[in-house]
Design an enzyme around this catalytic site. Structure first.
Site, PDB file in Angstrom:
ATOM      1  N   ARG A   1       0.749  -1.229   0.058  1.00  0.00           N
ATOM      2  CA  ARG A   1      -0.050   0.099  -0.017  1.00  0.00           C
ATOM      3  C   ARG A   1       0.765   1.434  -0.031  1.00  0.00           C
ATOM      4  NH1 ARG A   1      -4.544  -2.234   4.234  1.00  0.00           N
ATOM      5  NH2 ARG A   1      -5.761  -3.186   2.793  1.00  0.00           N
TER       6      ARG A   1
ATOM      7  N   LYS B   1     -20.351 -17.714   1.404  1.00  0.00           N
ATOM      8  CA  LYS B   1     -21.659 -17.578   1.581  1.00  0.00           C
ATOM      9  C   LYS B   1     -22.465 -16.890   0.436  1.00  0.00           C
ATOM     10  CE  LYS B   1     -21.542 -17.684   6.704  1.00  0.00           C
ATOM     11  NZ  LYS B   1     -21.706 -16.765   7.834  1.00  0.00           N
TER      12      LYS B   1
ATOM     13  N   GLY C   1     -10.731  -9.471  -1.148  1.00  0.00           N
ATOM     14  CA  GLY C   1      -9.581  -9.846  -0.253  1.00  0.00           C
ATOM     15  C   GLY C   1      -9.179 -11.244  -0.715  1.00  0.00           C
TER      16      GLY C   1
ATOM     17  N   GLY D   1     -13.443  -4.287   0.655  1.00  0.00           N
ATOM     18  CA  GLY D   1     -14.897  -3.748   0.692  1.00  0.00           C
ATOM     19  C   GLY D   1     -15.319  -2.706  -0.124  1.00  0.00           C
TER      20      GLY D   1
HETATM   21  P1  AMP Z   1     -15.508 -14.906   1.362  1.00  0.00           P
HETATM   22  O1  AMP Z   1     -14.903 -14.183   2.636  1.00  0.00           O
HETATM   23  O2  AMP Z   1     -17.092 -15.022   1.450  1.00  0.00           O
HETATM   24  O3  AMP Z   1     -15.291 -14.424   0.079  1.00  0.00           O
HETATM   25  O4  AMP Z   1     -15.269 -16.390   1.321  1.00  0.00           O
HETATM   26  C1  AMP Z   1     -13.884 -16.779   1.244  1.00  0.00           C
HETATM   27  C2  AMP Z   1     -13.699 -18.136   2.087  1.00  0.00           C
HETATM   28  O5  AMP Z   1     -14.358 -19.262   1.511  1.00  0.00           O
HETATM   29  C3  AMP Z   1     -12.189 -18.760   1.905  1.00  0.00           C
HETATM   30  O6  AMP Z   1     -11.571 -18.602   3.074  1.00  0.00           O
HETATM   31  C4  AMP Z   1     -12.572 -20.057   1.389  1.00  0.00           C
HETATM   32  O7  AMP Z   1     -11.771 -20.997   2.129  1.00  0.00           O
HETATM   33  C5  AMP Z   1     -13.934 -20.322   1.687  1.00  0.00           C
HETATM   34  N1  AMP Z   1     -14.281 -21.463   0.933  1.00  0.00           N
HETATM   35  C6  AMP Z   1     -14.373 -21.551  -0.507  1.00  0.00           C
HETATM   36  N2  AMP Z   1     -14.930 -22.842  -0.823  1.00  0.00           N
HETATM   37  C7  AMP Z   1     -15.519 -23.367   0.201  1.00  0.00           C
HETATM   38  C8  AMP Z   1     -16.219 -24.534   0.406  1.00  0.00           C
HETATM   39  N3  AMP Z   1     -16.578 -25.210  -0.449  1.00  0.00           N
HETATM   40  N4  AMP Z   1     -16.478 -24.641   1.626  1.00  0.00           N
HETATM   41  C9  AMP Z   1     -16.469 -23.799   2.771  1.00  0.00           C
HETATM   42  N5  AMP Z   1     -15.556 -22.711   2.476  1.00  0.00           N
HETATM   43  C10 AMP Z   1     -15.234 -22.530   1.188  1.00  0.00           C
END
Ligand code: AMP
Length: 396
Positions: free
Chosen positions: A35, A198, A354, A377
């Protein structure tokens, strides 16, 4: 509108909001100065144009006023080394110390202010505090994309004190040019790859993208909510039961809008969330009890790669598997490689948010894609279609 390239900085003091929120170890050594390096072109531009520079930033999340742990003093010397000029330091970002130091500044000199967040007024967007900051410069430059989604004193509120002297720095300009190229005037086919854990945290982005993309690839943990909603058996895979209706709605809207939505077929299922787990390739609609889908399988990697490789605009946010565990990083790696191949063939690719940035760095492919956003974000909110206060403050 004035730009950093058209503005005359001669004998002017530029008050620059930078993002020097860098990680420090317990010896106060900077463990990643990306950064800081990103802000150098903007600082150098002002200095080369005959101006002086006053830098303001936040560092960490101080709760109750000044705390040595979060002092920007710790980064002063490294900044001086990067710039090749001495950097003065003001013990406070407002008040006498800051005003005297700013007043004494000569063209070519650089002053770093103490952490903005030592004053709670910063995050509250307090106008009087913004006014105190505004006294320190003749022109305000916002170069902190990472905080562009916050209406803080230094990132947005301060703009009213510089009606004719407010500019984006090069970091901001680069981010906006890249994101606008993807979101406003994408060359087609436009493919977005959304992953992560999610669906709930990505709904607004998915909805906004459905209006713009030709192909929407969904991967990662969020897919199992769709698979279950479609009547699948997902074993122990991550799932948001209360979002199943929404998932079906997303599929319906995609169909109505003619978006080619891909959920993938086969996945790598594991009997534990660990590198030591046993794995097997299964259909995501039929994951055995006691097993959970943690990555996309080779057949799905190929299916996704075929679409990615013929795309002309690509947006990737979120890993398609648990890439932090090497055993489940292959799917995200295959996606990253397909994006790199498409980029080599002339596509414009933007990686942001991220975890996908961490993933592309982990695979050593960051310089094989068109743009890696520093936004986090802020980038996600921009892609959701929201108006960011730090951008509105300058664009109006
Ligand atoms: P997010 O912060 O919502 O972008 O989620 C990122 C996280 O999703 C990462 O830490 C990944 O390890 C997790 N992730 C990706 N695929 C899966 C999966 N099939 N089951 C559980 N976690 C997952």
């Amino acid at each position: 509108m004035q730009t950093i390239d058209s503005y005359n900085f001669e004998n002017k003091k530029a008050l620059i909001r930078v993002d020097f929120n860098v990680p420090l170890n317990d010896k106060f050594e900077i463990t990643d100065d990306t950064r800081m390096r990103a802000a150098l072109p903007t600082i150098r531009k002002v200095l080369a144009g005959g101006g002086a520079v006053v830098l303001m930033s936040h560092l960490g999340r101080p709760k109750n006023g000044p705390e040595d742990k979060y002092s920007l003093r710790h980064i002063r010397q490294h900044l001086a080394d990067l710039l090749g000029v001495p950097v003065k330091f003001a013990e406070d970002c407002v008040g006498e110390a800051a005003e005297e130091a700013a007043a004494a500044l000569k063209p070519g000199e650089v002053l770093l202010l103490e952490n903005l967040r030592f004053h709670k007024e910063e995050e509250k967007g307090d106008e009087a505090f913004a006014g105190q900051l505004a006294k320190l410069g003749d022109v305000w430059i916002n170069d902190a994309f990472g905080t562009a989604h916050r209406a803080h004193a230094s990132t947005a509120v301060i703009a009213k004190f510089f009606p004719d002297d407010k500019l984006f720095g090069y970091v901001m300009q680069g981010e906006l040019t890249s994101v606008d190229r993807v979101m406003r005037s994408p060359e087609r086919p436009f493919t977005a790859i959304m992953g992560g854990s999610k669906v709930s945290s990505k709904i607004d982005i998915i909805m906004n993208l459905l209006d713009k993309v030709d192909n929407l690839i969904l991967g990662g943990g969020m897919v199992y909510t769709f698979k279950k909603a479609l009547g699948g058996h997902i074993g122990n895979s991550i799932c948001e039961d209360d979002k199943m209706e929404l998932a079906l709605n997303i599929l319906k809207i995609a169909k109505e809008k003619g978006v080619n939505l891909l959920l993938g077929g086969e996945v790598v299922a594991a009997n534990a969330f660990s590198q030591e787990a046993d794995t097997q390739v299964v259909d995501a609609m039929n994951v055995p009890d006691g097993w959970q889908g943690l990555d996309i399988a080779p057949s799905t990697q190929e299916e996704f790669a075929r679409v990615i490789e013929v795309s002309k605009t690509i947006l990737w946010n979120g890993p398609v598997g648990v890439f932090e565990i090497p055993k489940f990083a292959e799917g995200s790696k295959a996606v990253a490689e397909a994006i790199a191949r498409a980029t080599a063939k002339g596509a414009f690719s933007l990686i942001g948010g991220g975890d996908s940035v961490a993933a592309i760095n982990q695979f050593g492919l960051a310089d094989k894609v068109s743009y890696v956003s520093t936004g986090g974000g802020a980038l996600l909110e921009y892609i959701e279609g929201k108006e960011l206060p730090g951008i509105k403050a300058i664009r109006g």
